[in-house]
Scaffold this motif. Structure first.
Motif, PDB file in Angstrom:
ATOM      1  N   LYS A 263     -23.371  16.359 -26.600  1.00 47.77           N
ATOM      2  CA  LYS A 263     -24.271  15.522 -25.815  1.00 47.77           C
ATOM      3  C   LYS A 263     -23.681  15.396 -24.405  1.00 47.77           C
ATOM      4  CE  LYS A 263     -25.523  12.852 -29.937  1.00 47.77           C
ATOM      5  NZ  LYS A 263     -25.542  11.506 -30.547  1.00 47.77           N
ATOM      6  N   PRO A 264     -24.020  16.336 -23.522  1.00 45.32           N
ATOM      7  CA  PRO A 264     -23.379  16.412 -22.201  1.00 45.32           C
ATOM      8  C   PRO A 264     -23.429  15.129 -21.393  1.00 45.32           C
ATOM      9  CG  PRO A 264     -24.741  18.337 -22.608  1.00 45.32           C
ATOM     10  CD  PRO A 264     -25.027  17.390 -23.722  1.00 45.32           C
ATOM     11  N   HIS A 265     -24.443  14.321 -21.608  1.00 47.98           N
ATOM     12  CA  HIS A 265     -24.573  13.100 -20.818  1.00 47.98           C
ATOM     13  C   HIS A 265     -23.910  11.905 -21.497  1.00 47.98           C
ATOM     14  CE1 HIS A 265     -27.197  15.104 -17.974  1.00 47.98           C
ATOM     15  NE2 HIS A 265     -27.974  15.509 -18.972  1.00 47.98           N
ATOM     16  N   ASP A 266     -23.385  12.139 -22.700  1.00 48.77           N
ATOM     17  CA  ASP A 266     -22.728  11.046 -23.422  1.00 48.77           C
ATOM     18  C   ASP A 266     -21.237  11.054 -23.164  1.00 48.77           C
ATOM     19  OD1 ASP A 266     -25.095  10.238 -24.405  1.00 48.77           O
ATOM     20  OD2 ASP A 266     -24.758  10.865 -26.474  1.00 48.77           O
ATOM     21  N   ILE A 267     -20.658   9.896 -23.275  1.00 50.90           N
ATOM     22  CA  ILE A 267     -19.228   9.715 -23.063  1.00 50.90           C
ATOM     23  C   ILE A 267     -18.620   9.095 -24.315  1.00 50.90           C
ATOM     24  CG2 ILE A 267     -17.477   8.447 -21.739  1.00 50.90           C
ATOM     25  CD1 ILE A 267     -18.624  10.646 -20.126  1.00 50.90           C
ATOM     26  N   GLY A 268     -17.473   9.619 -24.721  1.00 53.85           N
ATOM     27  CA  GLY A 268     -16.715   9.024 -25.812  1.00 53.85           C
ATOM     28  C   GLY A 268     -15.406   8.469 -25.279  1.00 53.85           C
ATOM     29  N   ILE A 269     -14.627   7.869 -26.141  1.00 55.24           N
ATOM     30  CA  ILE A 269     -13.342   7.311 -25.735  1.00 55.24           C
ATOM     31  C   ILE A 269     -12.303   7.598 -26.810  1.00 55.24           C
ATOM     32  CG2 ILE A 269     -13.844   5.032 -26.733  1.00 55.24           C
ATOM     33  CD1 ILE A 269     -12.241   3.827 -24.397  1.00 55.24           C
ATOM     34  N   ILE A 270     -11.077   7.885 -26.364  1.00 57.50           N
ATOM     35  CA  ILE A 270      -9.950   8.039 -27.275  1.00 57.50           C
ATOM     36  C   ILE A 270      -8.839   7.089 -26.833  1.00 57.50           C
ATOM     37  CG2 ILE A 270     -10.375  10.447 -27.936  1.00 57.50           C
ATOM     38  CD1 ILE A 270      -8.135  11.163 -25.829  1.00 57.50           C
ATOM     39  N   THR A 271      -8.071   6.661 -27.796  1.00 57.62           N
ATOM     40  CA  THR A 271      -6.885   5.859 -27.508  1.00 57.62           C
ATOM     41  C   THR A 271      -5.699   6.505 -28.216  1.00 57.62           C
ATOM     42  OG1 THR A 271      -7.091   4.423 -29.454  1.00 57.62           O
ATOM     43  CG2 THR A 271      -8.308   3.764 -27.465  1.00 57.62           C
ATOM     44  N   ARG A 272      -4.526   6.104 -27.863  1.00 54.05           N
ATOM     45  CA  ARG A 272      -3.340   6.624 -28.546  1.00 54.05           C
ATOM     46  C   ARG A 272      -3.406   6.328 -30.028  1.00 54.05           C
ATOM     47  NH1 ARG A 272       1.889   5.358 -24.608  1.00 54.05           N
ATOM     48  NH2 ARG A 272       1.241   6.691 -22.862  1.00 54.05           N
ATOM     49  N   THR A 273      -3.954   5.171 -30.369  1.00 57.67           N
ATOM     50  CA  THR A 273      -4.089   4.811 -31.786  1.00 57.67           C
ATOM     51  C   THR A 273      -5.054   5.751 -32.482  1.00 57.67           C
ATOM     52  OG1 THR A 273      -3.663   2.481 -31.237  1.00 57.67           O
ATOM     53  CG2 THR A 273      -4.658   2.938 -33.374  1.00 57.67           C
ATOM     54  N   ASN A 274      -6.193   6.093 -31.833  1.00 55.84           N
ATOM     55  CA  ASN A 274      -7.139   7.062 -32.406  1.00 55.84           C
ATOM     56  C   ASN A 274      -6.458   8.376 -32.726  1.00 55.84           C
ATOM     57  OD1 ASN A 274      -9.730   6.004 -30.111  1.00 55.84           O
ATOM     58  ND2 ASN A 274      -9.413   5.366 -32.228  1.00 55.84           N
ATOM     59  N   LEU A 275      -5.669   8.860 -31.771  1.00 51.35           N
ATOM     60  CA  LEU A 275      -5.018  10.156 -31.935  1.00 51.35           C
ATOM     61  C   LEU A 275      -4.000  10.107 -33.065  1.00 51.35           C
ATOM     62  CD1 LEU A 275      -4.498  11.148 -28.179  1.00 51.35           C
ATOM     63  CD2 LEU A 275      -6.394  11.728 -29.700  1.00 51.35           C
ATOM     64  N   LEU A 276      -3.268   9.015 -33.180  1.00 51.62           N
ATOM     65  CA  LEU A 276      -2.291   8.873 -34.254  1.00 51.62           C
ATOM     66  C   LEU A 276      -2.982   8.870 -35.615  1.00 51.62           C
ATOM     67  CD1 LEU A 276       0.625   8.348 -35.168  1.00 51.62           C
ATOM     68  CD2 LEU A 276       0.190   5.899 -34.867  1.00 51.62           C
ATOM     69  N   HIS A 277      -4.069   8.104 -35.725  1.00 51.90           N
ATOM     70  CA  HIS A 277      -4.796   8.062 -36.993  1.00 51.90           C
ATOM     71  C   HIS A 277      -5.382   9.423 -37.339  1.00 51.90           C
ATOM     72  CE1 HIS A 277      -5.530   3.411 -36.755  1.00 51.90           C
ATOM     73  NE2 HIS A 277      -4.268   3.738 -37.014  1.00 51.90           N
ATOM     74  N   ALA A 278      -5.863  10.165 -36.307  1.00 52.80           N
ATOM     75  CA  ALA A 278      -6.435  11.489 -36.556  1.00 52.80           C
ATOM     76  C   ALA A 278      -5.395  12.422 -37.156  1.00 52.80           C
ATOM     77  CB  ALA A 278      -6.987  12.066 -35.254  1.00 52.80           C
ATOM     78  N   LEU A 279      -4.168  12.342 -36.671  1.00 49.73           N
ATOM     79  CA  LEU A 279      -3.101  13.214 -37.168  1.00 49.73           C
ATOM     80  C   LEU A 279      -2.612  12.792 -38.554  1.00 49.73           C
ATOM     81  CD1 LEU A 279      -1.003  13.622 -33.891  1.00 49.73           C
ATOM     82  CD2 LEU A 279      -2.434  15.368 -34.971  1.00 49.73           C
ATOM     83  N   VAL A 280      -2.446  11.503 -38.754  1.00 53.02           N
ATOM     84  CA  VAL A 280      -1.825  11.015 -39.994  1.00 53.02           C
ATOM     85  C   VAL A 280      -2.836  10.857 -41.127  1.00 53.02           C
ATOM     86  CG1 VAL A 280      -0.540   9.095 -41.019  1.00 53.02           C
ATOM     87  CG2 VAL A 280       0.007   9.862 -38.709  1.00 53.02           C
ATOM     88  N   GLU A 281      -4.024  10.368 -40.811  1.00 54.08           N
ATOM     89  CA  GLU A 281      -4.966  10.005 -41.861  1.00 54.08           C
ATOM     90  C   GLU A 281      -6.109  11.009 -42.041  1.00 54.08           C
ATOM     91  OE1 GLU A 281      -4.473   5.158 -41.172  1.00 54.08           O
ATOM     92  OE2 GLU A 281      -6.420   6.130 -40.879  1.00 54.08           O
TER      93      GLU A 281
END
Length: 600
Positions: free
Chosen positions: A187-205
């Motif tokens: 969705k080119p006109h949409d924006i998402g957000i990441i945080t350090r916590t998001n990235l950690l959970h993505a890797l671990v969980e």
């Protein structure tokens, strides 16, 4: 003709519309000549008086002592209306014009309106808290109207959808940010957000790898607000949607980010920003920039209605950080564990608001090998001067060798000072009793203070001499008195702050208490039953008021060290409270004189 009566000022602001109308219709205006006695001691009065112009003195006819003076907007004597008789005489000392409210109307309003009655019934400490609560509500309204702009948002990165988790993590670390926006691919006109916590959970969980795309783990949609939105609305939005961050846009384009911690900190006037500036300073020049922002922090806190005691605690903590940072930037690290820098006076008690004179000393470990310590102490004092802390007129500073001693020498000094051989040792003892370690090996101060407390505990002979300075200054209970006559104003330090602080300090030393902060000393004195709770509460509220009123005028006049109050700048309510506070100090001094058997 006098100006219309102001029903918006306390306590008349507590009346409803009907009661206020009744008040206004019942008021009369009367003129009194100099020398007239409006109320005689022991007699009843038939009206409440509100001064329009002129001056009325409240005098104890038995001792001829002036208890108070009443000027424009002051009222008297409600107590006599309620008790049926006056405790003192009220005499006109300048031709005076007054509003006169008949006794029957006052008692009628008193009986109808509990809030109005409470103003006259409660102790000054309770009344002061009620007034401060109203002031805070007013300042909260100011916060509600604060808008999102360039001064209160932080930058935010935007990364492509295909950025790897590894690359995104490195980017966040490099830019010292904990979140980033993501341009979503689907969705080119949409924006998402990441945080350090998001990235950690993505890797671990979630089983993602370092090569996984951040677009796959980004959260969307992102809550956004436009520049110019009210901060209070932003806080409501974040609370309602249970988000900690919002994107800030201008004409649809991202311009920054706001997080919940930042929004809340904006209410507390950026104190966290100043702390970060201090911690990140790598030079005296950078530290000076942070130190120069301190005055604005105090002004913002005060204008936002933050409690005086909290302001004192926060600013003392900031001062401690600045001084400790200056010590680390000035003194070679190899000597940090061999010495202890301690501060005294208001800074030692944690009661400094605006920057005051340097009051500090140094304890050297007995085995310290530091032959050029004096060179570094002179340099350190110069640095503090550059940071806005002026030299102490009494030279109580580390650049004075008299305030730099080994641990053993300081232990002996405590015993010597406790003998109080002259005025200088008495004042040295008073200032060192409030010592607080701020840098170096802080444990070095503990045995020194233990020796001081052990020497003075229950030492009534020494404390009889020690307490005398706080009894020497007259309490300016008339508010104006001689100080006003010679245009100096009211010296709130000599008349209020010093006798209160020194009296509490004396009692604390007698009981062997280790606290240095006056408020903490009061709590401890109640705990050991040396003071009753009501007296401690009244002394605490009195000190807060003295500091608050002095600070307000210092900020208005930009005179950081002035103790002379221009009482004409105070509102009627502030003058009422100040009178009550000075009365509390007077009673406290009488109690101290009796307890330590000090005779004039």
């Amino acid at each position: 003709m006098p100006e219309p009566f102001d029903t918006s000022s306390p306590p008349f602001d507590r009346l409803d519309a009907k009661q206020a109308k009744h008040l206004l219709s019942s008021l009369d205006v009367a003129y009194y000549r100099r020398g007239d006695v409006l109320i005689e001691k022991g007699e009843g009065n038939d009206a409440l008086y509100i001064v329009i112009k002129g001056r009325v003195q409240e005098v104890n006819p038995d001792t001829k002592e002036v208890q108070a003076q009443y000027i424009k907007d002051d009222l008297f004597d409600a107590r006599a209306l309620l008790k049926g008789h006056a405790h003192h005489r009220y005499r006109v000392v300048e031709d005076t014009l007054c509003y006169v409210l008949p006794k029957a109307v006052f008692l009628e309003l008193y009986g109808q309106n509990q809030s109005f009655a409470d103003y006259f019934n409660t102790s000054f400490s309770k009344r002061k808290r009620m007034l401060e609560k109203a002031q805070q509500q007013q300042n909260l309204a100011e916060f509600i109207l604060t808008q999102v702009d360039e001064t209160n948002i932080q930058p935010i990165m935007t990364m492509p959808h295909g950025t790897s988790i590894r690359e995104a993590t490195l980017n966040l670390r490099r830019e010292r940010q904990d979140c980033a926006l993501v341009a979503l691919e689907a969705k080119p006109h949409d924006i998402g957000i990441i945080t350090r916590t998001n990235l950690l959970h993505a890797l671990v969980e979630d089983g993602c790898t370092l090569a996984s795309h951040i677009g796959e783990v980004a959260t969307s949609p992102v809550i956004s607000v436009e520049m110019g939105e009210y901060l209070f609305n932003v806080m409501i939005l974040m609370t309602r949607d249970r988000v900690k961050r919002v994107r800030v846009t201008e004409d649809g384009e991202t311009v920054g980010m706001l997080d919940m911690t930042q929004v809340l900190s904006l209410f507390s006037t950026h104190s966290h920003v100043l702390t970060l500036q201090i911690n990140r300073a790598h030079s005296i020049e950078e530290l000076a920039i942070a130190a120069n922002n301190q005055h604005q922090l105090v002004a913002n806190l005060t204008n936002n209605g933050i409690h005086t005691q909290f302001v004192m605690e926060l600013i003392s903590a900031v001062n401690e950080q600045i001084i400790e940072k200056a010590f680390r930037l000035t003194i070679p690290e190899s000597f940090h564990n061999q010495c202890c820098l301690f501060v005294m006076g208001s800074e030692g008690r944690g009661e400094q608001v605006l920057k005051t004179d340097q009051d500090n000393g140094l304890i050297l470990a007995d085995d310290a090998d530091w032959p050029d310590v004096q060179h570094y102490m002179e340099r350190f004092s110069e640095v503090l001067s550059r940071l806005g802390y002026p030299p102490c007129p009494g030279n109580v500073m580390v650049n004075n060798p008299r305030w730099v001693k080994t641990l053993s020498e300081w232990m002996k000094e405590m015993v010597a000072l406790s003998k109080i051989s002259d005025e200088r040792t008495l004042m040295d003892l008073a200032i060192i009793a409030d010592s607080h370690a701020v840098a170096g090996n802080k444990a070095l101060l503990e045995p020194v203070m233990e020796k001081l407390h052990a020497t003075l505990k229950n030492n009534m002979l020494t404390l009889n001499t020690f307490v005398r300075p706080c009894l020497a200054f007259l309490v300016p209970l008339t508010l104006f008195g001689s100080l006003k006559a010679d245009k100096e104003g009211l010296d709130v330090k000599k008349g209020g702050i010093f006798p209160l602080v020194h009296g509490v300090r004396t009692l604390a030393l007698e009981k062997g208490l280790t606290e240095t902060n006056t408020f903490e000393r009061l709590d401890a004195l109640v705990e050991c039953k040396a003071l009753d709770q009501e007296t401690a509460n009244n002394l605490s509220e009195a000190l807060k008021l003295f500091v608050k009123v002095r600070l307000k005028q210092q900020l208005d006049s930009d005179a950081s060290t002035g103790n002379q109050l221009d009482v004409t700048q105070l509102s009627r309510t502030e003058r009422d409270l100040l009178r009550d506070c000075l009365g509390v100090v007077k009673k406290f001094k009488e109690r101290l004189a009796s307890h330590y058997q000090v005779r004039d």
